[in-house]
Design an enzyme around this catalytic site. Structure first.
Site, short mmCIF file in Angstrom:
data_model
loop_
_atom_site.label_atom_id
_atom_site.label_comp_id
_atom_site.label_asym_id
_atom_site.label_seq_id
_atom_site.Cartn_x
_atom_site.Cartn_y
_atom_site.Cartn_z
N GLY A 170 -2.29 40.59 -15.23
CA GLY A 170 -2.85 40.44 -13.54
C GLY A 170 -3.38 41.71 -12.55
O GLY A 170 -2.94 42.24 -12.53
N GLY A 216 -1.31 43.58 -8.98
CA GLY A 216 -0.75 43.91 -8.22
C GLY A 216 0.59 45.01 -8.75
O GLY A 216 -0.37 45.78 -10.20
N GLY A 217 1.39 45.29 -8.12
CA GLY A 217 2.20 46.66 -9.02
C GLY A 217 2.84 46.42 -10.31
O GLY A 217 3.34 46.74 -10.70
N ILE A 218 3.19 44.93 -10.65
CA ILE A 218 4.33 44.91 -11.86
C ILE A 218 3.57 44.34 -13.07
O ILE A 218 4.39 45.06 -13.60
CB ILE A 218 4.99 43.73 -11.02
CG1 ILE A 218 5.95 44.11 -10.17
CG2 ILE A 218 6.11 43.26 -11.96
CD1 ILE A 218 7.06 43.02 -9.24
N GLU A 268 -8.62 39.40 -17.14
CA GLU A 268 -9.81 39.16 -16.63
C GLU A 268 -10.13 40.26 -15.76
O GLU A 268 -11.55 41.21 -16.54
CB GLU A 268 -9.53 38.32 -15.44
CG GLU A 268 -8.06 38.56 -14.38
CD GLU A 268 -7.83 38.02 -13.92
OE1 GLU A 268 -8.24 36.31 -13.75
OE2 GLU A 268 -7.04 37.97 -13.13
N LEU A 312 4.45 36.18 -4.54
CA LEU A 312 5.21 36.62 -3.47
C LEU A 312 6.09 36.13 -3.01
O LEU A 312 7.20 36.58 -2.07
CB LEU A 312 4.23 36.81 -1.99
CG LEU A 312 2.54 37.45 -2.03
CD1 LEU A 312 1.24 37.25 -0.46
CD2 LEU A 312 3.59 39.11 -1.84
N GLY A 332 -7.25 34.98 -10.79
CA GLY A 332 -7.46 34.02 -12.36
C GLY A 332 -5.29 33.95 -12.92
O GLY A 332 -5.14 33.28 -14.10
N LYS A 351 10.79 43.24 2.30
CA LYS A 351 11.13 44.23 3.60
C LYS A 351 13.06 44.38 3.31
O LYS A 351 13.70 44.19 4.38
CB LYS A 351 11.45 42.93 4.67
CG LYS A 351 9.90 42.28 4.91
CD LYS A 351 8.64 43.17 5.87
CE LYS A 351 7.43 42.81 5.43
NZ LYS A 351 6.75 44.07 5.40
N1 COA Z 1 7.65 37.19 2.73
C1 COA Z 1 7.39 38.49 3.70
N2 COA Z 1 6.67 39.69 3.24
C2 COA Z 1 6.16 39.42 2.09
C3 COA Z 1 7.12 39.12 1.06
C4 COA Z 1 7.67 37.55 1.50
N3 COA Z 1 8.08 36.55 0.77
N4 COA Z 1 6.77 39.07 -0.44
C5 COA Z 1 5.85 40.43 -0.21
N5 COA Z 1 6.21 40.55 1.37
C6 COA Z 1 5.68 41.91 1.26
C7 COA Z 1 5.66 43.58 0.49
O1 COA Z 1 6.71 43.43 1.08
C8 COA Z 1 4.92 44.81 0.28
O2 COA Z 1 4.65 44.50 2.47
P1 COA Z 1 4.28 46.09 2.21
O3 COA Z 1 2.68 46.20 1.58
O4 COA Z 1 4.07 46.48 3.58
O5 COA Z 1 5.50 47.22 1.57
C9 COA Z 1 3.32 42.74 0.86
O6 COA Z 1 4.01 42.36 1.29
C10 COA Z 1 2.67 42.93 -0.68
O7 COA Z 1 3.75 42.57 -1.68
P2 COA Z 1 3.88 43.17 -3.55
O8 COA Z 1 4.91 42.44 -3.61
O9 COA Z 1 3.74 45.08 -3.16
O10 COA Z 1 2.38 42.58 -3.79
P3 COA Z 1 1.69 44.05 -4.56
O11 COA Z 1 0.50 44.13 -3.96
O12 COA Z 1 2.45 43.23 -6.10
O13 COA Z 1 0.50 41.90 -5.30
C11 COA Z 1 0.41 40.08 -4.88
C12 COA Z 1 1.40 41.13 -5.17
C13 COA Z 1 1.71 38.17 -5.61
C14 COA Z 1 -0.41 39.46 -3.90
C15 COA Z 1 -0.75 39.95 -6.18
O14 COA Z 1 -0.56 39.56 -7.47
C16 COA Z 1 -1.66 38.32 -5.90
O15 COA Z 1 -2.78 38.57 -5.50
N6 COA Z 1 -1.59 37.42 -7.44
C17 COA Z 1 -2.14 36.60 -6.97
C18 COA Z 1 -3.19 36.14 -7.51
C19 COA Z 1 -3.87 36.47 -9.20
O16 COA Z 1 -1.92 37.19 -9.91
N7 COA Z 1 -3.80 36.88 -10.38
C20 COA Z 1 -4.34 37.37 -10.86
C21 COA Z 1 -5.32 38.54 -12.07
S1 COA Z 1 -6.65 38.59 -10.39
#
Ligand code: COA
Length: 431
Positions: free
Chosen positions: A215, A217-219, A238, A313, A336, A361
Site C-alpha cells: 500500500g 505510506g511510510g510503513i 495496485e 491513521l 485500494g 504527534k
Molecule cells: N491523530 C492525529 N494526527 C495523526 C494521527 C492521529 N490519529 N495519525 C496520524 N497523524 C498525523 C501524523 O502525525 C502525520 O503528521 P506529520 O506529517 O505532521 O508527522 C500525518 O498524520 C500522516 O501520518 P502517517 O502515519 O505519517 O501517514 P503516512 O504518510 O504513512 O500515510 C495513510 C498513512 C494511512 C494516510 C495512508 O497509508 C493512506 O492514505 N491509507 C489509506 C489508503 C490506502 O491504504 N490505500 C491502499 C494503497 S493506495
C-alpha cells in the site's frame, strides 16, 4: 487514413487541445504521475473562459493554477483521493471528493454515475500499430477512455510503453500534444525506528512464495526493504513503486509461485523513480491493468498466500480503521485498502495487515482509541480487518469477539496509554 495520418491530424498545441473541453464537463485524469502537465497547465491558463468544469483524479501531484479557491466556479478539482496538492483545499472545504473503492471507480464511470466527458492523460509514444500505453495509470482511465466524448493525450517519450491492458489506439484519440519533460519522480518515504520495527514484525509473518500488495505510506515501504532475503515472492498490487523494484532487482521477486498470472508482476499505477519507469518499458515480466481487474477482491484473491500491507491513521477497539481522514478533515482516500484487505481474506493462506504506529504527534496521542474521532471516515470495517501491527506487536482479530479484540489491541498500544485505554474500554463495556 493511416495511423500516421491520424496522428498528424490529432497533433495540436496544448492551448488548442484544451478546446475539446465544454462547459459543464468532467475531465478524468489518471492517478498520480500519469497527470499531463502541459494539458493541465494550459487548462489552468484558460480556466476563466470555462464554467462548471471539474477535474477528477486520484492523488493529484502538482498544485496547478486551476487548483484555486478563487476560480472554482470556472474549473474545480474533485478528489478521488487527496494528496499533497489537494489536501488543504479538501480540509478547507472548497475541494469536494467522491467516496469510492478504487476497484469500483471504473464501474461508476461505465454506468455514468461519475460522468467521464473528457480524458486528459500522459501516454507513451505511439507504437508501430498505432497504440499508446497509459502505463503510469491504467486505473479508472481505461474505463473513461471507452466512454469519453474526447480523449486528449500528452505524448511523452519518458513514459514507458508497458504491456497488459493499458493501451489506447490513435483512432480513439481526439487530440494530442507532445511534451518531453521527465516524468515526476517520487522518492521512498523516510523510514524511522518505529516503521522499521513494524516492518520487521510483518516481514516475520510473510512466507516465501507469497504474493504481495504493497500500500501507500511510510510503513508499507518499511516492510518491503525487510523482505530482500525472501524467495519466490510474487506481485499483484495496485501501485508499483521503487520498494517493489528493489525486491525484483535483488531476486526476491520471481512471480514463479503465483497461481494467478504466474511470471508477471501486476499493477494498475506507477509512482517512483526514473529507474522504475525505465524498468517498466516493454518488460514482459510486468502487466499494467485497469483497477477493476487488479483490485477486484475476487480476482486478486485467486492468488494463494496473498499478503496485503496497508496503513491507517487511527483504529478503534473493534478494529475499525480510519485510514483516510483525521476526524472530519479528509487526509487521503480509501484507495485500494478495503479491496485488498478483502482480497487477502479470500485468498487461501492470505494475510491482510493493517500497520499503524502506536502513537502520533510525538507520543502525545494514541492511534488505538476506544472510538474513532467524530467524523472519521471508516476505511476498513470491523468485519474485514485481520492483522493489526504496531511497533509493540501483532493483534490477529478475525474470528475474535469484540471483547477479545479490545484486549488484543490494547496489548499492542503504546505502554503509556494501556491503562487509560483499559479504563475507557471497561467504562464502555468493551472488555
Ligand atoms: N491523530 C492525529 N494526527 C495523526 C494521527 C492521529 N490519529 N495519525 C496520524 N497523524 C498525523 C501524523 O502525525 C502525520 O503528521 P506529520 O506529517 O505532521 O508527522 C500525518 O498524520 C500522516 O501520518 P502517517 O502515519 O505519517 O501517514 P503516512 O504518510 O504513512 O500515510 C495513510 C498513512 C494511512 C494516510 C495512508 O497509508 C493512506 O492514505 N491509507 C489509506 C489508503 C490506502 O491504504 N490505500 C491502499 C494503497 S493506495
Amino acid at each position: 487514413m493511416t495511423i500516421h495520418d491520424l496522428y498528424k491530424r490529432a497533433h495540436v498545441t496544448a492551448a488548442d487541445a484544451v478546446r475539446q473541453v465544454r462547459n459543464g464537463d468532467l475531465i478524468i485524469v489518471p492517478t498520480g504521475v500519469g497527470e499531463p502537465p502541459a494539458l493541465l497547465s494550459a487548462l489552468s491558463e484558460q480556466r476563466r473562459e470555462f464554467r462548471d468544469v471539474k477535474v477528477a483524479q486520484i492523488l493529484a501531484m502538482r498544485k496547478y493554477a486551476y487548483i484555486d479557491p478563487e476560480t472554482v466556479e470556472h474549473v474545480r478539482h474533485v478528489s478521488l483521493f487527496f494528496g499533497g496538492a489537494t489536501r488543504a483545499g479538501g480540509q478547507a472545504g472548497w475541494i469536494d471528493f467522491f467516496p469510492n473503492y478504487f476497484s469500483e471507480i471504473p464501474a461508476q464511470i461505465e454506468r455514468g454515475q461519475i460522468p467521464a466527458d473528457v480524458v486528459f492523460a500522459m501516454a507513451s509514444p505511439m507504437d508501430a500499430h498505432g497504440y499508446f500505453s497509459l502505463s503510469l495509470g491504467a486505473d479508472y482511465t481505461m474505463a473513461a477512455v471507452a466512454r469519453a466524448r474526447a480523449v486528449v493525450l500528452e505524448v511523452n517519450p519518458n513514459v514507458p510503453f508497458a504491456y497488459g491492458n493499458c493501451h489506447v489506439h490513435i483512432s480513439q484519440v481526439s487530440a494530442l500534444v507532445e511534451s518531453s519533460e521527465p516524468v515526476l519522480e517520487v522518492g521512498l518515504p523516510k523510514i524511522g525506528p518505529v516503521q522499521e520495527a513494524i516492518g520487521k514484525q510483518v516481514a516475520d509473518l510473510i512466507e516465501d512464495g507469497s504474493t504481495l500488495q504493497i500500500g501507500y505510506g511510510g510503513i508499507p515501504d518499511a516492510v518491503v526493504v525487510q523482505l530482500q532475503h525472501k524467495k519466490d515472492l510474487g506481485i499483484h498490487t495496485e501501485m508499483i513503486g521503487d520498494g517493489i523494484l528493489t525486491l525484483i532487482e535483488c531476486g526476491a521477486v520471481t512471480n514463479r509461485r503465483k497461481n494467478y498470472l504466474p511470471g508477471k508482476c501486476v499493477a494498475t499505477f506507477a509512482l517512483g523513480s526514473k529507474k522504475l519507469y525505465q524498468f517498466m518499458d516493454r518488460n514482459p515480466a510486468l502487466e499494467m491493468h485497469p483497477v477493476n481487474f487488479t483490485n477486484d477482491p475476487y480476482l486478486a484473491g485467486q492468488n494463494d498466500n496473498l499478503v496485503a500491507i496497508n496503513a491507517t491513521l487511527q483504529i478503534d477497539l473493534l478494529g475499525q480503521c480510519g485510514s483516510e481522514s483525521l476526524g472530519h478533515a479528509p487526509f487521503s482516500g480509501t484507495g485500494g485498502q478495503s479491496d485488498f484487505v478483502r482480497a487477502a481474506n479470500r485468498s487461501r493462506g492470505g494475510k491482510a495487515f493493517i500497520v499503524v504506529p502506536s502513537t502520533a504527534k510525538g507520543d502525545t496521542i494514541s492511534r488505538i482509541v476506544p472510538s474513532l474521532s467524530p467524523g472519521t471516515h471508516v476505511t476498513t470495517s470491523k468485519n474485514d480487518i485481520n492483522y493489526v501491527v504496531t511497533e509493540y506487536g501483532v493483534a490477529q482479530l478475525r474470528g475474535k469477539s469484540a471483547k477479545q479484540r479490545a484486549q488484543e489491541l490494547i496489548g499492542i498500544a503504546h505502554p503509556a496509554f494501556r491503562a487509560e485505554l483499559t479504563e475507557q474500554a471497561r467504562a464502555a463495556q468493551l472488555i
